[in-house]
Design a protein around this motif. Structure first.
Motif, PDB file in Angstrom:
ATOM      1  N   HIS A  54     -18.299 -17.303   5.188  1.00  0.00           N
ATOM      2  CA  HIS A  54     -18.999 -17.155   3.911  1.00  0.00           C
ATOM      3  C   HIS A  54     -19.624 -18.494   3.519  1.00  0.00           C
ATOM      4  CE1 HIS A  54     -17.146 -13.240   3.634  1.00  0.00           C
ATOM      5  NE2 HIS A  54     -16.010 -13.812   3.985  1.00  0.00           N
ATOM      6  N   TYR A 102     -19.170 -19.205  -1.800  1.00  0.00           N
ATOM      7  CA  TYR A 102     -19.720 -19.520  -0.482  1.00  0.00           C
ATOM      8  C   TYR A 102     -19.702 -21.014  -0.285  1.00  0.00           C
ATOM      9  CZ  TYR A 102     -23.997 -20.259  -3.204  1.00  0.00           C
ATOM     10  OH  TYR A 102     -24.927 -20.679  -4.136  1.00  0.00           O
ATOM     11  N   ILE A 161     -18.584 -14.204  -0.997  1.00  0.00           N
ATOM     12  CA  ILE A 161     -17.466 -13.267  -1.084  1.00  0.00           C
ATOM     13  C   ILE A 161     -16.910 -13.303  -2.509  1.00  0.00           C
ATOM     14  CG2 ILE A 161     -15.848 -15.002  -0.205  1.00  0.00           C
ATOM     15  CD1 ILE A 161     -14.262 -12.663   1.050  1.00  0.00           C
TER      16      ILE A 161
END
Length: 64
Positions: free
Chosen positions: A19, A64, A26
């Protein structure tokens, strides 16, 4: 390997390896489920990692 990792280490690996850009963000609740912690604990872990110098971003889509 995973047995020796802390939740903080695991979260860092997840963010760094899976991510790591805005389009792959996420959500906090998903991270909490993956780490088996409460969402508030995710926020604490993010704070700790940022304090250690890890660049973790967040927007409406997640971390992220």
């Amino acid at each position: 390997m995973l047995n020796n990792m802390t939740k903080c280490d695991l979260m860092l690996v997840l963010l760094r390896d899976f991510h790591n850009e805005r389009s792959a963000a996420i959500r906090c609740d998903r991270l909490a489920a993956l780490l088996d912690v409460e969402p508030r604990q995710v926020q604490r872990l993010v704070h700790r990692l940022r304090h250690e110098g890890h660049p973790i971003c967040r927007d409406a889509d997640g971390y992220y």
